[in-house]
Design a protein around this motif. Sequence first.
Motif, PDB file in Angstrom:
ATOM      1  N   LEU A  47      22.355   0.830  21.527  1.00 37.59           N
ATOM      2  CA  LEU A  47      22.313   0.507  20.112  1.00 37.59           C
ATOM      3  C   LEU A  47      21.035   1.097  19.537  1.00 37.59           C
ATOM      4  O   LEU A  47      19.952   0.879  20.086  1.00 37.59           O
ATOM      5  N   LEU A  48      21.155   1.846  18.439  1.00 37.03           N
ATOM      6  CA  LEU A  48      19.999   2.365  17.706  1.00 37.03           C
ATOM      7  C   LEU A  48      19.803   1.487  16.483  1.00 37.03           C
ATOM      8  O   LEU A  48      20.759   1.257  15.733  1.00 37.03           O
ATOM      9  N   CYS A  49      18.571   1.026  16.262  1.00 37.70           N
ATOM     10  CA  CYS A  49      18.297   0.178  15.103  1.00 37.70           C
ATOM     11  C   CYS A  49      16.805   0.213  14.790  1.00 37.70           C
ATOM     12  O   CYS A  49      16.003   0.612  15.623  1.00 37.70           O
ATOM     13  N   PRO A  50      16.424  -0.218  13.589  1.00 37.58           N
ATOM     14  CA  PRO A  50      15.009  -0.202  13.210  1.00 37.58           C
ATOM     15  C   PRO A  50      14.162  -1.111  14.099  1.00 37.58           C
ATOM     16  O   PRO A  50      14.641  -2.096  14.647  1.00 37.58           O
ATOM     17  N   VAL A  51      12.905  -0.754  14.187  1.00 35.26           N
ATOM     18  CA  VAL A  51      11.936  -1.539  14.948  1.00 35.26           C
ATOM     19  C   VAL A  51      11.362  -2.654  14.069  1.00 35.26           C
ATOM     20  O   VAL A  51      11.144  -3.767  14.520  1.00 35.26           O
ATOM     21  N   GLN A  52      11.102  -2.320  12.822  1.00 40.13           N
ATOM     22  CA  GLN A  52      10.474  -3.253  11.905  1.00 40.13           C
ATOM     23  C   GLN A  52      10.943  -2.928  10.498  1.00 40.13           C
ATOM     24  O   GLN A  52      11.457  -1.846  10.246  1.00 40.13           O
ATOM     25  N   MET A  53      10.735  -3.851   9.573  1.00 37.98           N
ATOM     26  CA  MET A  53      11.268  -3.659   8.226  1.00 37.98           C
ATOM     27  C   MET A  53      10.416  -2.745   7.351  1.00 37.98           C
ATOM     28  O   MET A  53      10.837  -2.353   6.276  1.00 37.98           O
ATOM     29  N   THR A  54       9.224  -2.390   7.825  1.00 35.50           N
ATOM     30  CA  THR A  54       8.364  -1.493   7.071  1.00 35.50           C
ATOM     31  C   THR A  54       7.472  -0.723   8.039  1.00 35.50           C
ATOM     32  O   THR A  54       7.340  -1.101   9.200  1.00 35.50           O
ATOM     33  N   THR A  55       6.879   0.327   7.542  1.00 37.33           N
ATOM     34  CA  THR A  55       5.889   1.048   8.345  1.00 37.33           C
ATOM     35  C   THR A  55       4.556   0.303   8.241  1.00 37.33           C
ATOM     36  O   THR A  55       4.479  -0.766   7.640  1.00 37.33           O
ATOM     37  N   ALA A  56       3.517   0.881   8.804  1.00 38.55           N
ATOM     38  CA  ALA A  56       2.195   0.230   8.822  1.00 38.55           C
ATOM     39  C   ALA A  56       1.726  -0.083   7.403  1.00 38.55           C
ATOM     40  O   ALA A  56       2.074   0.607   6.448  1.00 38.55           O
ATOM     41  N   PHE A  57       0.943  -1.130   7.293  1.00 43.00           N
ATOM     42  CA  PHE A  57       0.402  -1.543   5.999  1.00 43.00           C
ATOM     43  C   PHE A  57      -1.038  -1.993   6.220  1.00 43.00           C
ATOM     44  O   PHE A  57      -1.422  -2.280   7.357  1.00 43.00           O
ATOM     45  N   PRO A  58      -1.842  -2.054   5.173  1.00 39.84           N
ATOM     46  CA  PRO A  58      -3.237  -2.474   5.349  1.00 39.84           C
ATOM     47  C   PRO A  58      -3.311  -3.861   5.985  1.00 39.84           C
ATOM     48  O   PRO A  58      -2.473  -4.725   5.715  1.00 39.84           O
ATOM     49  N   HIS A  59      -4.312  -4.044   6.825  1.00 45.43           N
ATOM     50  CA  HIS A  59      -4.490  -5.328   7.486  1.00 45.43           C
ATOM     51  C   HIS A  59      -4.614  -6.443   6.446  1.00 45.43           C
ATOM     52  O   HIS A  59      -5.322  -6.303   5.451  1.00 45.43           O
ATOM     53  N   THR A  60      -3.878  -7.516   6.681  1.00 42.30           N
ATOM     54  CA  THR A  60      -3.921  -8.672   5.788  1.00 42.30           C
ATOM     55  C   THR A  60      -3.951  -9.942   6.625  1.00 42.30           C
ATOM     56  O   THR A  60      -3.528  -9.925   7.786  1.00 42.30           O
ATOM     57  N   PRO A  61      -4.415 -11.034   6.065  1.00 45.90           N
ATOM     58  CA  PRO A  61      -4.324 -12.295   6.794  1.00 45.90           C
ATOM     59  C   PRO A  61      -2.859 -12.640   7.074  1.00 45.90           C
ATOM     60  O   PRO A  61      -1.978 -12.308   6.284  1.00 45.90           O
ATOM     61  N   ARG A  62      -2.657 -13.288   8.186  1.00 48.46           N
ATOM     62  CA  ARG A  62      -1.314 -13.728   8.552  1.00 48.46           C
ATOM     63  C   ARG A  62      -0.739 -14.572   7.407  1.00 48.46           C
ATOM     64  O   ARG A  62      -1.447 -15.280   6.731  1.00 48.46           O
ATOM     65  N   ASP A  63       0.548 -14.456   7.211  1.00 49.90           N
ATOM     66  CA  ASP A  63       1.289 -15.184   6.175  1.00 49.90           C
ATOM     67  C   ASP A  63       1.089 -14.620   4.771  1.00 49.90           C
ATOM     68  O   ASP A  63       1.586 -15.189   3.807  1.00 49.90           O
ATOM     69  N   THR A  64       0.349 -13.499   4.638  1.00 46.45           N
ATOM     70  CA  THR A  64       0.272 -12.817   3.351  1.00 46.45           C
ATOM     71  C   THR A  64       1.580 -12.055   3.157  1.00 46.45           C
ATOM     72  O   THR A  64       2.013 -11.348   4.057  1.00 46.45           O
ATOM     73  N   PRO A  65       2.242 -12.186   2.014  1.00 45.26           N
ATOM     74  CA  PRO A  65       3.481 -11.425   1.813  1.00 45.26           C
ATOM     75  C   PRO A  65       3.247  -9.922   1.993  1.00 45.26           C
ATOM     76  O   PRO A  65       2.170  -9.411   1.699  1.00 45.26           O
ATOM     77  N   VAL A  66       4.268  -9.250   2.486  1.00 46.56           N
ATOM     78  CA  VAL A  66       4.217  -7.815   2.750  1.00 46.56           C
ATOM     79  C   VAL A  66       5.115  -7.122   1.729  1.00 46.56           C
ATOM     80  O   VAL A  66       6.225  -7.577   1.456  1.00 46.56           O
ATOM     81  N   LEU A  67       4.614  -6.011   1.166  1.00 39.76           N
ATOM     82  CA  LEU A  67       5.421  -5.268   0.196  1.00 39.76           C
ATOM     83  C   LEU A  67       6.410  -4.364   0.908  1.00 39.76           C
ATOM     84  O   LEU A  67       6.033  -3.561   1.759  1.00 39.76           O
ATOM     85  N   ILE A  68       7.673  -4.500   0.567  1.00 37.00           N
ATOM     86  CA  ILE A  68       8.729  -3.622   1.073  1.00 37.00           C
ATOM     87  C   ILE A  68       9.401  -3.009  -0.149  1.00 37.00           C
ATOM     88  O   ILE A  68      10.058  -3.720  -0.911  1.00 37.00           O
TER      89      ILE A  68
END
Length: 195
Positions: A98-119
Amino acid sequence: RIAWSARFAALPMSVDITLATERVALALEPHVGVLDETLPDVNWEEQRAVRAQLRLYVRMLLEPPDVLLTAEDYLRTLDARDGFIRIWDAFFQSYDALLCPVQMTTAFPHTPRDTPVLIDGERQPYALLGDACRPFNLTGHPVVVIPIGLDRDGLPIGVQIVGARWDDARLLAIADFVRHLIPAIPASPLLRASA
């Protein structure tokens, strides 16, 4: 016999990752006997909950829990995990990988855990970041991740190739085959500028 999917259930996925995954599937089409865009009929939320429950048991070993979990709860959780293993094992009776994505986005600037991520401009929960990998972390199906391109900002995109349990050698051969079909990935503009 290859299955593929550019997304998991309702998991948000960036357009760049979706398109890159689709490009890999199209590149494979003339080289494989079966290429289906499909996933097994699995309750993704329940599978996620079972994995989260098992993590609680691990945490119990590291720090005292607020609520004690019983052996009966633990065995019930393991039984639920076995059910998901059976679903994925049945899926891999029909497909070699099965081929599928690894994650929903590529790398993003370091943020505190639980900070929303822009997709693609929309805020998504940080907790969803690993959800494309978690099904296989729960079931023990082997995964190989290979690079497949760059997003519009020059950040690398990968695809995970998942195989049947205990069939790692075949999975590695399939990953090597797929890797050689993917056109060379151009260097990021940032890398070119610093060279």
